[in-house]
Scaffold this motif. Structure first.
Motif, mmCIF file in Angstrom:
data_model
loop_
_atom_site.group_PDB
_atom_site.id
_atom_site.type_symbol
_atom_site.label_atom_id
_atom_site.label_comp_id
_atom_site.label_asym_id
_atom_site.label_seq_id
_atom_site.Cartn_x
_atom_site.Cartn_y
_atom_site.Cartn_z
ATOM 1 N N ASP A 83 -49.053 -3.309 -54.311
ATOM 2 C CA ASP A 83 -48.010 -3.886 -55.169
ATOM 3 C C ASP A 83 -48.249 -3.602 -56.641
ATOM 4 O O ASP A 83 -47.443 -4.007 -57.497
ATOM 5 C CB ASP A 83 -47.933 -5.400 -54.958
ATOM 6 C CG ASP A 83 -47.408 -5.783 -53.582
ATOM 7 O OD1 ASP A 83 -46.841 -4.911 -52.896
ATOM 8 O OD2 ASP A 83 -47.576 -6.959 -53.197
ATOM 9 N N THR A 174 -51.561 -12.412 -57.705
ATOM 10 C CA THR A 174 -50.297 -12.566 -56.975
ATOM 11 C C THR A 174 -49.632 -13.910 -57.239
ATOM 12 O O THR A 174 -48.429 -14.062 -56.988
ATOM 13 C CB THR A 174 -50.514 -12.435 -55.460
ATOM 14 O OG1 THR A 174 -51.355 -13.495 -54.993
ATOM 15 C CG2 THR A 174 -51.126 -11.083 -55.112
ATOM 16 N N ARG A 185 -46.635 -11.928 -45.549
ATOM 17 C CA ARG A 185 -46.682 -10.462 -45.492
ATOM 18 C C ARG A 185 -47.234 -9.901 -44.179
ATOM 19 O O ARG A 185 -47.004 -8.738 -43.853
ATOM 20 C CB ARG A 185 -47.522 -9.934 -46.657
ATOM 21 C CG ARG A 185 -46.991 -10.312 -48.038
ATOM 22 C CD ARG A 185 -45.764 -9.509 -48.422
ATOM 23 N NE ARG A 185 -46.094 -8.099 -48.584
ATOM 24 C CZ ARG A 185 -46.567 -7.560 -49.717
ATOM 25 N NH1 ARG A 185 -46.774 -8.333 -50.781
ATOM 26 N NH2 ARG A 185 -46.813 -6.268 -49.804
#
Length: 275
Positions: A83, A174, A185
Motif C-alpha cells: 500500500d 495504517t 484484508r
C-alpha cells in the motif's frame, strides 16, 4: 460452537493421488511414538483428503497457533508495504519515535523493517523477557534498550520481540489494529469468520504469538501461500511478497537447547522458516 462453511473442497485420497494406506501408516506411527495430536488435515491439490480431531478438540474449535502467528503478522507487513505505507528500509526510530529510549544506541537507531522481519537485529538471544523487564509498559522501547551483541543484518537469532515491534509499526502506518487489518484484508475475504487474538495489557495483539484459528483456516492459509496470494478470483496478498517472505534471507544455527534437527538449519525468511 457455531460451524463455519467449508473453506476447502473435499476429495478422497485416491482421487488426489494420495495413498490411504500411507495416511493410516502415518497415524499409526504417531501413536506408536506417543505424539499427542489435536488435529490433522491433509491437503492435496487444494482438496482436503484426510482430516480428524482428538477430543476435546473439534473442527469448529480454534487452536492456539503459537509462533505460526508470526507468518500472519508478516502478511500484514507485506500489505502495508504494497500500500506504500511502509518499506523494508524504514527504521523503527522513524516510524515509532515516541517509543525510542533516551539512551538508545547507534545500532538501535539503524534497525529497520528488514532486520526485524529476518530477526537479524543483533541480539544474541531472544530479547523478549529482558525487554519486558526493562520496560514493562513499552515492549518496543524495551527491545531497543536490550544491548546488541552482533552487527545488525549479520546473524539470525530467534527473537519474539521483533514481531511485536513489526505489529506496532504496521498499526502506526495504517491507523488500524493488527487484528482488524487482517480481518478486513485476509480473513473475511477467505471466509474465515472467527479469528481470535491474545493481547497484552494495553489491548494490542502480541503479533508473535496468540492467534487462534481452526485447523481448516490454517490449511487454507497454507493453500493461499501456495497459490501465490490468490484466493478464488481475488488477489489478497501480492505474489511478490509471498515469494520474498518465503525466501531465505539469512542462515540459521542449531539451537543449543534443542536436539539436532535439520529444520533449524534451513534458513530464515521474513518471520518464517524457509520451506
Amino acid at each position: 460452537m457455531r460451524s463455519q462453511p467449508a473453506l476447502l473442497p473435499r476429495s478422497t485420497p485416491a482421487a488426489s493421488g494420495v495413498s490411504s494406506r500411507s495416511i493410516a501408516a502415518l497415524l499409526d506411527r504417531l501413536e506408536a511414538q506417543s505424539v499427542e495430536l489435536h488435529s490433522i488435515m491433509v491437503v492435496r491439490h487444494g482438496h482436503v483428503v484426510a482430516e480428524g480431531w482428538w477430543a476435546p478438540y473439534s473442527a469448529g474449535r480454534p487452536h492456539l497457533l503459537y509462533s505460526l502467528t508470526k507468518s500472519f503478522t508478516s502478511v500484514a507487513v507485506g500489505l502495508a508495504i504494497a500500500d506504500g505505507r511502509l518499506s523494508l528500509d524504514d527504521r523503527v526510530v522513524d516510524v515509532l519515535p515516541d517509543h525510542v529510549p533516551a539512551d538508545i544506541s547507534e545500532q538501535g537507531r539503524r534497525i529497520t523493517v528488514h532486520h526485524l522481519l529476518s530477526m537479524t537485529a543483533g541480539h544474541s538471544t531472544d530479547s523478549l523477557a529482558k525487554a519486558w523487564q526493562l520496560e514493562p509498559d513499552d515492549l518496543v522501547k524495551g527491545f531497543l534498550r536490550v544491548p546488541f551483541s552482533e552487527p545488525e543484518g549479520t546473524r539470525h537469532t530467534y527473537d519474539n520481540a521483533t514481531t511485536f515491534v513489526l505489529a506496532r509499526m504496521v498499526e502506526r502506518v495504517t491507523g488500524r489494529g493488527l487484528p482488524e487489518l487482517l480481518d478486513d484484508r485476509l480473513f473475511r475475504p477467505m471466509g474465515v469468520d472467527h479469528a481470535e487474538w491474545d493481547r497484552v495489557a494495553s489491548g494490542a495483539a502480541f503479533g508473535f504469538h496468540g492467534l487462534h484459528l481452526t485447523t481448516e483456516a490454517v490449511a487454507a492459509f497454507g493453500e493461499l501461500l501456495l497459490r501465490g496470494g490468490v484466493w478464488g478470483d481475488r488477489r489478497l496478498v501480492p505474489r511478490a511478497w509471498v515469494e520474498l517472505a518465503t525466501r531465505r534471507h539469512i542462515e540459521t544455527r542449531q539451537l543449543e537447547e534443542d536436539s539436532p534437527n535439520p529444520d533449524f538449519l534451513c534458513g530464515y525468511g521474513y518471520q518464517s522458516p524457509c520451506p
